[in-house]
Design a protein around this motif. Structure first.
Motif, short mmCIF file in Angstrom:
data_model
loop_
_atom_site.label_atom_id
_atom_site.label_comp_id
_atom_site.label_asym_id
_atom_site.label_seq_id
_atom_site.Cartn_x
_atom_site.Cartn_y
_atom_site.Cartn_z
N LYS A 1 0.83 -1.20 0.00
CA LYS A 1 0.00 0.00 0.00
C LYS A 1 0.86 1.25 0.00
CE LYS A 1 -3.74 2.22 2.61
NZ LYS A 1 -4.61 2.12 3.81
N ALA A 2 1.94 1.24 0.79
CA ALA A 2 2.83 2.40 0.87
C ALA A 2 3.53 2.64 -0.46
CB ALA A 2 3.86 2.18 1.98
N TYR A 3 3.97 1.56 -1.10
CA TYR A 3 4.64 1.71 -2.40
C TYR A 3 3.68 2.23 -3.46
CZ TYR A 3 6.59 0.52 -6.92
OH TYR A 3 7.00 0.59 -8.22
N ARG A 4 2.48 1.71 -3.46
CA ARG A 4 1.48 2.13 -4.46
C ARG A 4 1.21 3.63 -4.33
NH1 ARG A 4 -3.95 2.88 -5.36
NH2 ARG A 4 -4.80 1.91 -7.23
N LYS A 5 1.15 4.12 -3.10
CA LYS A 5 0.87 5.53 -2.85
C LYS A 5 2.01 6.41 -3.39
CE LYS A 5 -0.12 8.73 0.95
NZ LYS A 5 -0.30 8.86 2.42
N LEU A 6 3.25 5.98 -3.14
CA LEU A 6 4.41 6.75 -3.60
C LEU A 6 4.56 6.69 -5.12
CD1 LEU A 6 7.05 5.79 -0.88
CD2 LEU A 6 5.94 8.01 -1.18
N ALA A 7 4.27 5.51 -5.69
CA ALA A 7 4.41 5.34 -7.13
C ALA A 7 3.45 6.25 -7.88
CB ALA A 7 4.17 3.88 -7.51
N ILE A 8 2.23 6.39 -7.37
CA ILE A 8 1.26 7.30 -8.00
C ILE A 8 1.72 8.75 -7.85
CG2 ILE A 8 -1.09 8.20 -7.85
CD1 ILE A 8 -2.04 5.42 -7.09
N LYS A 9 2.23 9.08 -6.66
CA LYS A 9 2.63 10.46 -6.37
C LYS A 9 3.79 10.92 -7.25
CE LYS A 9 4.19 13.45 -2.58
NZ LYS A 9 4.53 13.50 -1.14
N PHE A 10 4.79 10.02 -7.44
CA PHE A 10 6.01 10.44 -8.13
C PHE A 10 6.14 9.89 -9.55
CE2 PHE A 10 7.31 10.56 -3.57
CZ PHE A 10 7.50 11.94 -3.49
N HIS A 11 5.08 9.28 -10.07
CA HIS A 11 5.17 8.71 -11.41
C HIS A 11 5.53 9.78 -12.45
CE1 HIS A 11 3.80 7.00 -15.25
NE2 HIS A 11 4.25 5.89 -14.70
N PRO A 12 6.45 9.46 -13.39
CA PRO A 12 6.88 10.45 -14.40
C PRO A 12 5.76 11.05 -15.22
CG PRO A 12 8.36 8.57 -14.37
CD PRO A 12 7.21 8.21 -13.49
N ASP A 13 4.70 10.29 -15.47
CA ASP A 13 3.59 10.82 -16.26
C ASP A 13 2.85 11.93 -15.51
OD1 ASP A 13 4.19 9.19 -18.31
OD2 ASP A 13 2.54 7.79 -18.02
N LYS A 14 2.92 11.88 -14.20
CA LYS A 14 2.26 12.91 -13.39
C LYS A 14 3.21 14.07 -13.10
CE LYS A 14 -0.66 13.29 -9.28
NZ LYS A 14 -1.14 12.62 -8.05
N ASN A 15 4.51 13.81 -13.26
CA ASN A 15 5.53 14.83 -12.99
C ASN A 15 6.48 14.95 -14.18
OD1 ASN A 15 5.12 15.23 -9.81
ND2 ASN A 15 5.02 13.03 -10.27
N PRO A 16 5.98 15.33 -15.35
CA PRO A 16 6.83 15.37 -16.55
C PRO A 16 8.01 16.33 -16.38
CG PRO A 16 4.76 16.54 -16.93
CD PRO A 16 4.62 15.82 -15.63
N GLY A 17 9.22 15.79 -16.70
CA GLY A 17 10.42 16.61 -16.65
C GLY A 17 10.97 16.84 -15.26
N ASP A 18 10.35 16.29 -14.23
CA ASP A 18 10.81 16.48 -12.85
C ASP A 18 11.77 15.35 -12.47
OD1 ASP A 18 11.15 16.75 -10.11
OD2 ASP A 18 9.06 17.35 -9.75
N LYS A 19 13.07 15.64 -12.52
CA LYS A 19 14.08 14.63 -12.24
C LYS A 19 14.03 14.16 -10.79
CE LYS A 19 16.07 14.21 -16.23
NZ LYS A 19 16.01 12.91 -16.96
N GLU A 20 13.74 15.07 -9.88
CA GLU A 20 13.67 14.70 -8.47
C GLU A 20 12.54 13.70 -8.23
OE1 GLU A 20 13.13 16.74 -4.04
OE2 GLU A 20 13.30 18.01 -5.83
#
Length: 386
Positions: A23-42
């Motif tokens: 559950k914790a990984y799923r939450k982080l994966a959605i939050k930081f996924h590249p498609d949701k954060n285009p161009g954000d290297k961090e």
């Protein structure tokens, strides 16, 4: 830069169960996924960091090694064990965390084609396991080993495609070359359109009409490969290191598996290991123990001479500081402990018996234990206090 604790990365406690970790990984994966954060290297680095943490903590054996040895137990200390995860690795390994979703598990959440990653690669290669036996000296300093591994390697004739030539490859009629087929699936969020690898071409988008003569269409051949493995100092019997991407080649362009290296310790002729410490049993005859002497004792780095004070009792422990083994996590070295054993002869000739008969009744030969003559457990307490 030092890696963060995997439990800290996912924001879970060390006793978290499998469900909480997922559950914790799923939450982080959605939050930081590249498609949701285009161009954000961090955000991309945090996405990879979370995937690496989940890979370790979701696997019972890897988690056990991590809990015991820290990062060194799962990725070694040097030499590139478990090199950085790629986005391809993450999508191919952890797509099922969001359900039965294929090569781009986030399409249904964010839309689009997942940042141009293209069609999924073929089937991932299997892991290989080997045993590497090390001497105590090699464990003390760390060592580079060259080993020959029999494995499935990418066919050089067809470059892993499995096809006879470029004309023997056609576009898959089921997925029309995309490698994916779409399906509608009911989830806890309602009906969602997802993509899965095409079952006809296994996600390659291509169909082979004539097989490569050398590999018979598999895209791989069985052969030897010589690998150079750097093993950090301080490893222990039963520890497992992982060399990423050095297992069997994947099928039809899939990523290779890993090489899992199980550590074995070769027995030393005179030294024994006790964690980071090294033990040596020193046997003295009665006269040397009573009169005092100097003796040579073996250490990992060679022989050293130590002084034995007069009146040394059996069970006395001498310590050679820093002569033990390093920590696999590089936070110090152990000691060498020398256990004194006063040897009692089992057979005596007439002259020896006569001498001992004269000595046994003399005042200084009568046992007179005092405060300075501590038992074994008291001596061990003193050692650990020091």
């Amino acid at each position: 830069m030092a890696k963060r604790d995997y439990y800290e990365v996912l924001g879970v406690s060390k006793d978290a169960d499998e469900s909480a970790i997922k559950k914790a990984y799923r939450k982080l994966a959605i939050k930081f996924h590249p498609d949701k954060n285009p161009g954000d290297k961090e955000a991309e680095e945090k996405f990879k960091e979370a995937a690496e943490a989940y890979e370790i903590l979701s696997d019972k054996d890897k988690r056990s090694r991590y809990d015991r040895f820290g990062h060194a137990g799962v990725d070694g200390q040097s030499g590139g064990f478990r090199g950085g995860m790629t986005m391809e690795d993450i999508f191919s390994q952890f797509g099922d965390i969001f359900g039965d979703i294929g090569g781009s598990p986030f399409e249904s959440f964010f839309g689009g084609s997942s940042g141009g990653r293209g069609r999924p690669r073929g089937q991932k290669g299997t892991n290989l396991r080997i045993k590497v036996s090390l001497t105590l000296e090699e464990i003390a300093s760390g060592v580079t080993k060259k080993i020959k591994v029999k494995k499935l390697r990418t066919c050089e004739t067809c470059n892993g495609s499995g096809a006879k030539d470029s004309k023997s490859v056609t576009t898959c009629s089921t997925c029309r070359g995309s490698g994916y087929v779409r399906q509608v699936k009911s989830t806890f969020l309602g009906q969602m359109q997802t993509t899965i690898p095409c079952p006809s071409c296994n996600g390659t988008g291509q169909t082979i009409t004539a097989n490569c003569a050398k590999c018979k269409g598999d895209g791989r051949i069985y052969g030897d490969e010589t690998l150079e493995i750097e093993i950090p100092g301080g490893v222990e019997e039963g520890m497992q290191l992982s060399l990423r991407g050095k297992g069997n080649s994947g099928l039809r362009g899939g990523p290779p598996g890993d090489l899992l290296i199980n550590i074995e310790e070769k027995p030393h002729e005179s030294l024994k290991r006790d964690g980071m410490n090294v033990i040596f049993d020193l046997y003295l005859n009665f006269a040397d123990a009573a009169l005092g002497t100097s003796v040579e004792v073996p250490t990992i780095g060679g022989k050293v001479r130590i002084k034995i004070p007069a009146g040394t009792q059996s069970g006395k422990i001498f310590r050679l500081q820093g002569k033990g083994l390093p920590s696999v996590q590089s936070y110090g070295k152990g000691d060498q402990l020398i256990h004194v054993n006063v040897w009692t002869p089992k057979k005596l000739n007439s002259e020896e018996k006569e001498l001992l008969e004269k000595l046994k009744d003399m005042p200084n030969f009568k046992p007179q234990p005092g405060k300075s003559d501590k038992g074994f457990f008291d001596r061990m307490k003193d050692y650990f206090k020091s």
